[in-house]
Design a protein around this motif. Structure first.
Motif, mmCIF file in Angstrom:
data_model
loop_
_atom_site.group_PDB
_atom_site.id
_atom_site.type_symbol
_atom_site.label_atom_id
_atom_site.label_comp_id
_atom_site.label_asym_id
_atom_site.label_seq_id
_atom_site.Cartn_x
_atom_site.Cartn_y
_atom_site.Cartn_z
ATOM 1 N N MET A 365 0.775 -28.640 -62.856
ATOM 2 C CA MET A 365 1.772 -28.098 -64.061
ATOM 3 C C MET A 365 1.063 -28.111 -65.285
ATOM 4 O O MET A 365 1.023 -27.096 -66.566
ATOM 5 N N SER A 366 -0.333 -29.349 -65.114
ATOM 6 C CA SER A 366 -0.555 -29.394 -66.466
ATOM 7 C C SER A 366 -1.338 -27.665 -67.513
ATOM 8 O O SER A 366 -1.610 -28.087 -68.113
ATOM 9 N N GLY A 367 -1.636 -26.950 -66.552
ATOM 10 C CA GLY A 367 -2.253 -25.759 -66.758
ATOM 11 C C GLY A 367 -3.412 -26.900 -67.697
ATOM 12 O O GLY A 367 -4.133 -25.396 -68.985
ATOM 13 N N TRP A 368 -4.357 -27.345 -66.874
ATOM 14 C CA TRP A 368 -5.527 -27.299 -67.787
ATOM 15 C C TRP A 368 -6.472 -26.327 -68.210
ATOM 16 O O TRP A 368 -7.265 -26.151 -69.137
ATOM 17 N N ARG A 369 -6.423 -25.171 -67.419
ATOM 18 C CA ARG A 369 -7.642 -23.842 -68.015
ATOM 19 C C ARG A 369 -7.106 -23.431 -68.696
ATOM 20 O O ARG A 369 -7.745 -23.217 -69.800
ATOM 21 N N SER A 370 -5.731 -23.948 -68.870
ATOM 22 C CA SER A 370 -4.762 -22.742 -70.309
ATOM 23 C C SER A 370 -5.133 -23.734 -71.972
ATOM 24 O O SER A 370 -5.496 -23.932 -72.820
ATOM 25 N N VAL A 371 -4.886 -24.930 -71.510
ATOM 26 C CA VAL A 371 -5.881 -26.309 -72.332
ATOM 27 C C VAL A 371 -7.675 -25.799 -72.396
ATOM 28 O O VAL A 371 -7.405 -26.245 -73.727
ATOM 29 N N ILE A 372 -8.848 -25.733 -71.309
ATOM 30 C CA ILE A 372 -9.938 -25.036 -71.998
ATOM 31 C C ILE A 372 -9.446 -23.825 -72.787
ATOM 32 O O ILE A 372 -10.223 -23.907 -73.988
ATOM 33 N N ASN A 373 -8.827 -22.469 -72.861
ATOM 34 C CA ASN A 373 -8.825 -21.776 -72.999
ATOM 35 C C ASN A 373 -8.450 -21.601 -74.809
ATOM 36 O O ASN A 373 -9.126 -21.345 -75.531
ATOM 37 N N ILE A 374 -7.522 -21.633 -74.879
ATOM 38 C CA ILE A 374 -7.165 -22.281 -76.143
ATOM 39 C C ILE A 374 -8.373 -23.429 -77.372
ATOM 40 O O ILE A 374 -8.142 -22.963 -78.147
ATOM 41 N N GLY A 375 -8.160 -23.910 -75.870
ATOM 42 C CA GLY A 375 -9.775 -25.564 -77.057
ATOM 43 C C GLY A 375 -10.519 -24.210 -77.603
ATOM 44 O O GLY A 375 -11.634 -24.996 -78.068
ATOM 45 N N LYS A 376 -10.747 -23.400 -76.840
ATOM 46 C CA LYS A 376 -11.870 -22.164 -77.473
ATOM 47 C C LYS A 376 -11.319 -21.326 -78.635
ATOM 48 O O LYS A 376 -12.303 -20.677 -79.284
ATOM 49 N N GLY A 377 -10.356 -21.213 -78.723
ATOM 50 C CA GLY A 377 -9.764 -20.452 -79.828
ATOM 51 C C GLY A 377 -10.038 -20.557 -80.874
ATOM 52 O O GLY A 377 -10.891 -21.893 -81.527
ATOM 53 N N PRO A 378 -8.568 -20.239 -81.620
ATOM 54 C CA PRO A 378 -8.589 -21.084 -83.738
ATOM 55 C C PRO A 378 -8.409 -22.459 -83.461
ATOM 56 O O PRO A 378 -7.896 -22.415 -82.512
ATOM 57 N N ARG A 379 -8.901 -23.181 -84.496
ATOM 58 C CA ARG A 379 -8.856 -24.351 -84.768
ATOM 59 C C ARG A 379 -7.184 -24.745 -84.945
ATOM 60 O O ARG A 379 -6.658 -26.040 -84.615
ATOM 61 N N SER A 380 -6.269 -24.152 -85.116
ATOM 62 C CA SER A 380 -5.084 -23.578 -86.314
ATOM 63 C C SER A 380 -4.210 -24.192 -84.612
ATOM 64 O O SER A 380 -3.238 -25.172 -84.361
ATOM 65 N N ASP A 381 -4.778 -23.418 -83.603
ATOM 66 C CA ASP A 381 -3.968 -23.296 -82.432
ATOM 67 C C ASP A 381 -4.530 -24.386 -81.730
ATOM 68 O O ASP A 381 -3.816 -25.098 -80.968
ATOM 69 N N SER A 382 -5.812 -25.046 -81.217
ATOM 70 C CA SER A 382 -5.853 -26.135 -81.029
ATOM 71 C C SER A 382 -5.565 -27.678 -81.160
ATOM 72 O O SER A 382 -4.610 -28.028 -80.645
ATOM 73 N N LEU A 383 -4.955 -27.701 -82.483
ATOM 74 C CA LEU A 383 -4.245 -28.437 -83.574
ATOM 75 C C LEU A 383 -3.145 -28.545 -83.455
ATOM 76 O O LEU A 383 -2.446 -29.817 -82.641
ATOM 77 N N VAL A 384 -2.378 -27.389 -82.498
ATOM 78 C CA VAL A 384 -0.883 -27.378 -82.282
ATOM 79 C C VAL A 384 -0.710 -27.704 -81.082
ATOM 80 O O VAL A 384 0.222 -28.209 -81.424
ATOM 81 N N MET A 385 -1.291 -27.320 -80.193
ATOM 82 C CA MET A 385 -1.744 -27.856 -79.031
ATOM 83 C C MET A 385 -1.325 -29.094 -78.966
ATOM 84 O O MET A 385 -0.880 -30.027 -77.800
ATOM 85 N N LEU A 386 -2.365 -29.227 -80.090
ATOM 86 C CA LEU A 386 -2.990 -31.296 -79.181
ATOM 87 C C LEU A 386 -2.164 -32.096 -80.013
ATOM 88 O O LEU A 386 -1.462 -33.380 -79.577
ATOM 89 N N VAL A 387 -1.735 -32.066 -80.919
ATOM 90 C CA VAL A 387 -0.126 -33.180 -81.435
ATOM 91 C C VAL A 387 1.086 -32.886 -80.992
ATOM 92 O O VAL A 387 1.261 -33.698 -80.473
ATOM 93 N N THR A 388 1.331 -31.758 -80.164
ATOM 94 C CA THR A 388 2.286 -30.970 -79.293
ATOM 95 C C THR A 388 2.301 -31.935 -78.268
ATOM 96 O O THR A 388 2.862 -32.955 -77.391
#
Length: 557
Positions: A365-388
């Motif tokens: 379930m963790s989707g760690w690959r998706s987490v890494i990909n979003i972390g490489k993208g725009p900071r705003s997307d990384s922030l939304v993901m991290l806060v959630t």
């Protein structure tokens, strides 16, 4: 197919249905039913209810989703995503609170489908989905340490930090029999695909560990906990129970019910969309929401937990030849037969083995690959993901989704505001540099006392204030201000209000406003708001040439 109509896929599937198709669906349904067995039991126990409750949810919910659903291959039942919220509701409000919350969630899903909101659910920002899914995965992982290590903790705290502190204070009482079974189960799940892809690793692990546990107990060897030590298994469907609703309980449980409904809608439509890509078919999202709503309305009367579409079981159905809802119905029947005739055997399943199954579920379930990909993208997307993610783990899934959506919307509006340009021209206006299509390359003369402002992007509340600030920065008072709106796709109420105020203020200062290139939809909004009447029809021009001619006439008065 028109998304506005409620039309279950089953109705289309039975046309031209034949023996060959039935045999394929029958085999797929049997396999999916066997695959669903350990998961339904594990999800039920992890959610804080009995293993038979998980099975009942898969049986009744799975049948309704297949019978009424808008996807040909969707398999419904309990899923790992609901473990956290179900456990939290039971911890706060008890089983009765869960029944009411699930019922309300079913009504909400039904309303979403009837209001044709199926397509809108797909617009939930991807970083939010990844964030709360990863958060749920970590939370599920953390709930399994007690059974994996055989710690025997009976009063487990609900919050993440307190839970891990309790584990650390009890690690001196590790049961190595339980730990060995749990780790062996994980190893079987990981390495069994090297031997066979037909039989799921979780089922192989449960069968082998159950036989091992039974033989060890027959010899009086080992001290480890099984399902039968903690639960009494009843080999029958439970009798329906009543649901008592009043305004106070609805108010109290509505936030949790909304989270269940939103999570169920996202997961089921995501599962159906993934299935569409594999079978080259299009599901009806509104019909699917109505089916999910019906399942969650009915299941609570039998003491069940929330139902949604299960991606893993749906893909198992597809990979084994299932192509119509009949396969999903067969899967529900298979689970019913297992409950009625083999239910008591589940009492011998070691709790550590189920912990191993759920740990692997949480990893997948963790989707760690998706987490890494979003972390490489725009900071705003990384922030939304991290806060959630953090809110899901530390606080509550309901809060995580609400705050995540709010943060995503604010960051989206910030992005739109920053991407919207406001330019000012005086003296000359080069149409070719602006990328405007003209009869020939031309540079238009702007009359003395005229300024041309161009807005590129939506004219909503964020831009309306920036527009006023731009004019205040310039600081002069021209005779005419032309506002080019050819690239304004829409206006909101704040933009309309500010534009009306600008027109009135400018008139008091001796400046006329002329609008240029207004789109049809925006013109309708301006007319309804009274802006066109305030300006006068002659000051709302089709293009910049006409606007400059009108400005020239005004300056000559």
């Amino acid at each position: 197919m028109n998304e506005s109509f409620f039309r279950p896929k089953l109705f289309d599937a039975i046309r031209g249905y034949n023996r060959e198709r039935f045999m394929a669906d029958l085999m797929a349904g049997i396999i999916v039913g066997i695959v669903a067995l350990p998961l339904a039991i594990a999800f039920g126990i992890a959610s804080g209810v009995s293993p038979e409750t998980g099975l009942v949810t898969a049986i009744i919910g799975g049948f309704i989703v297949s019978f009424l659903g808008g996807s040909s291959v969707q398999i419904g039942g309990p899923t790992g995503a609901f473990i956290v919220i179900v456990y939290g509701i039971i911890h706060k409000y008890g089983i009765d609170g869960l029944i009411i919350a699930t019922f309300i969630a079913g009504v909400l899903l039904l309303v979403m489908g009837l209001l044709r909101l199926g397509t809108l659910i797909k617009f939930i920002p991807y970083p939010i989905v990844v964030g709360f899914t990863a958060g749920i995965a970590l939370t599920i992982f953390s709930t399994q340490m007690n059974d994996l290590f055989g710690l025997g903790i009976t009063d487990m705290p609900g919050d993440f930090i307190s839970k891990w502190w309790t584990y650390f204070t009890h690690f001196s009482s590790v049961n190595f029999w339980a730990l060995g079974m749990g780790l062996l189960s994980i190893g079987i799940i990981i390495y069994s695909p090297r031997l066979t892809h037909k039989i799921p690793g979780s089922l192989i692990a449960i069968v082998l560990m159950t036989v091992t546990a039974y033989l060890l107990r027959m010899q009086g060897i080992g001290a480890f906990e099984t399902i039968g030590d903690r639960f009494t298994i009843s080999a029958q469907l439970p009798k329906p129970v009543g649901v008592e609703l009043n305004l106070e309980t609805i108010r109290l449980l509505f936030p949790s019910a909304f989270t269940i409904a939103l999570l169920g809608a996202i997961e089921s439509l995501l599962s159906a969309s993934v299935a569409d890509g594999v079978i080259s078919e299009k599901h009806n999202s509104n019909t699917e929401l109505i089916a999910q709503g019906a399942a969650n309305i009915v299941v609570p009367f039998f003491g069940g937990i929330p139902v949604t579409g299960a991606i893993a079981r749906t893909m198992t159905n597809i990979n084994n030849g299932g192509r119509t809802p009949i396969a999903g119905i067969v899967h529900a029947v298979v689970l019913l037969l297992i409950l009625l005739f083999l239910g008591p055997l589940t009492a011998y399943i070691p709790m550590a083995c189920l912990a191993g199954v759920l740990i692997m579920v949480s990893y997948n379930m963790s989707g760690w690959r998706s987490v890494i990909n979003i972390g490489k993208g725009p900071r705003s997307d990384s922030l939304v993901m991290l806060v959630t993610f953090l809110l899901t783990v530390i606080l509550d899934l309901t809060i995580a989704i609400e705050i995540g959506l709010l943060l995503a919307m604010l960051l989206f509006m910030k992005r739109v505001t920053e991407s919207t340009r406001i330019t000012v021209s005086k003296g000359k206006l080069d149409l070719t540099r602006a990328g405007e299509i003209a009869h020939h390359d031309e540079v238009l003369d702007i009359p003395e006392g005229v300024e041309v402002y161009e807005i590129e992007g939506p004219f909503f509340f964020g831009i309306a204030n920036r527009f006023e600030e731009t004019m205040a920065t310039i600081g002069d008072r021209p005779r005419v201000r032309i506002i080019r709106m050819r690239r304004v796709p829409f206006m909101d109420s704040t933009g309309l209000h500010n534009l009306g105020n600008l027109i009135r203020m400018s008139r008091r200062e001796g400046t006329d406003i002329v609008l240029s290139g207004v789109r049809e939809q925006v013109r309708e909004e301006l007319t309804q708001a009274g802006i066109v009447e305030l300006l006068g029809e002659k000051n709302v021009c089709a293009d910049i040439q006409l606007a400059l001619q009108q400005a020239h006439l005004i300056t000559k008065k």
